[in-house]
Design a protein around this motif. Structure first.
Motif, PDB file in Angstrom:
ATOM      1  N   ALA A  36       8.117  -2.263  -0.649  1.00 58.44           N
ATOM      2  CA  ALA A  36       6.857  -1.527  -0.598  1.00 58.44           C
ATOM      3  C   ALA A  36       6.800  -0.479  -1.710  1.00 58.44           C
ATOM      4  O   ALA A  36       5.766  -0.329  -2.381  1.00 58.44           O
ATOM      5  N   VAL A  37       7.897   0.221  -1.932  1.00 57.33           N
ATOM      6  CA  VAL A  37       7.952   1.218  -3.002  1.00 57.33           C
ATOM      7  C   VAL A  37       7.781   0.543  -4.362  1.00 57.33           C
ATOM      8  O   VAL A  37       7.049   1.036  -5.233  1.00 57.33           O
ATOM      9  N   SER A  53       3.140   2.882   4.887  1.00 61.73           N
ATOM     10  CA  SER A  53       2.850   2.341   6.220  1.00 61.73           C
ATOM     11  C   SER A  53       1.921   1.142   6.142  1.00 61.73           C
ATOM     12  O   SER A  53       2.112   0.150   6.857  1.00 61.73           O
ATOM     13  N   GLU A  54       0.936   1.231   5.281  1.00 61.16           N
ATOM     14  CA  GLU A  54      -0.028   0.125   5.136  1.00 61.16           C
ATOM     15  C   GLU A  54       0.654  -1.145   4.638  1.00 61.16           C
ATOM     16  O   GLU A  54       0.451  -2.234   5.190  1.00 61.16           O
ATOM     17  N   LEU A  55       1.481  -1.016   3.609  1.00 64.17           N
ATOM     18  CA  LEU A  55       2.185  -2.197   3.078  1.00 64.17           C
ATOM     19  C   LEU A  55       3.181  -2.755   4.084  1.00 64.17           C
ATOM     20  O   LEU A  55       3.319  -3.974   4.223  1.00 64.17           O
ATOM     21  N   ILE A  56       3.875  -1.882   4.787  1.00 64.25           N
ATOM     22  CA  ILE A  56       4.857  -2.341   5.764  1.00 64.25           C
ATOM     23  C   ILE A  56       4.169  -3.011   6.942  1.00 64.25           C
ATOM     24  O   ILE A  56       4.656  -4.005   7.484  1.00 64.25           O
ATOM     25  N   THR A  57       3.009  -2.498   7.328  1.00 65.33           N
ATOM     26  CA  THR A  57       2.243  -3.112   8.414  1.00 65.33           C
ATOM     27  C   THR A  57       1.826  -4.529   8.047  1.00 65.33           C
ATOM     28  O   THR A  57       1.823  -5.424   8.898  1.00 65.33           O
ATOM     29  N   LYS A  58       1.497  -4.754   6.786  1.00 60.83           N
ATOM     30  CA  LYS A  58       1.151  -6.111   6.334  1.00 60.83           C
ATOM     31  C   LYS A  58       2.345  -7.046   6.499  1.00 60.83           C
ATOM     32  O   LYS A  58       2.189  -8.202   6.874  1.00 60.83           O
ATOM     33  N   ALA A  72       8.976  -3.977  11.516  1.00 60.20           N
ATOM     34  CA  ALA A  72       8.851  -3.131  12.706  1.00 60.20           C
ATOM     35  C   ALA A  72       9.904  -2.030  12.686  1.00 60.20           C
ATOM     36  O   ALA A  72       9.614  -0.864  12.989  1.00 60.20           O
ATOM     37  N   GLU A  73      11.124  -2.386  12.328  1.00 60.11           N
ATOM     38  CA  GLU A  73      12.205  -1.399  12.234  1.00 60.11           C
ATOM     39  C   GLU A  73      11.917  -0.394  11.116  1.00 60.11           C
ATOM     40  O   GLU A  73      12.145   0.803  11.274  1.00 60.11           O
ATOM     41  N   ALA A  74      11.404  -0.875   9.980  1.00 61.36           N
ATOM     42  CA  ALA A  74      11.085   0.013   8.858  1.00 61.36           C
ATOM     43  C   ALA A  74       9.996   1.008   9.251  1.00 61.36           C
ATOM     44  O   ALA A  74      10.082   2.191   8.904  1.00 61.36           O
ATOM     45  N   LEU A  75       8.973   0.545   9.953  1.00 56.13           N
ATOM     46  CA  LEU A  75       7.921   1.451  10.415  1.00 56.13           C
ATOM     47  C   LEU A  75       8.486   2.509  11.356  1.00 56.13           C
ATOM     48  O   LEU A  75       8.139   3.684  11.256  1.00 56.13           O
TER      49      LEU A  75
END
Length: 87
Positions: A36-37, A53-58, A72-75
């Motif tokens: 994501a970064v 958060s937006e990229l991880i949610t995708k 899910a763990e990353a969020l």
């Protein structure tokens, strides 16, 4: 030291493989955040909590079970870090 038989090596490999699959997402979350970064950096966008958060949610919407679990763990880890920084 005695060499292991192919059967012993096979059993050990299957054990490690099963253990690795069980950890799955828990071991994959740093890669999700790093990707994501990198995406934000490549797009020359600001690296903010909301953008991450937006990229991880995708990624969490992925059909791949490991990617979904990792996202899910990353969020959860990202939310925990934000809460800790604010508190």
């Amino acid at each position: 030291m005695a060499q292991k038989t192919p059967e012993q090596l096979s059993r050990e490999f299957e054990g490690r493989k099963a253990k690795g699959l069980a950890k799955g997402g828990a071991a994959f979350w740093p890669n999700i955040i790093a990707n994501a970064v990198l995406k934000l950096t490549a797009a020359k966008a600001g690296i903010t909590v909301s953008a991450l958060s937006e990229l991880i949610t995708k990624d969490a919407e992925s059909s791949d079970a490991v990617r979904k679990a990792g996202a899910a763990e990353a969020l959860a880890r990202l939310r925990q870090a934000v809460a800790k920084a604010e508190g």
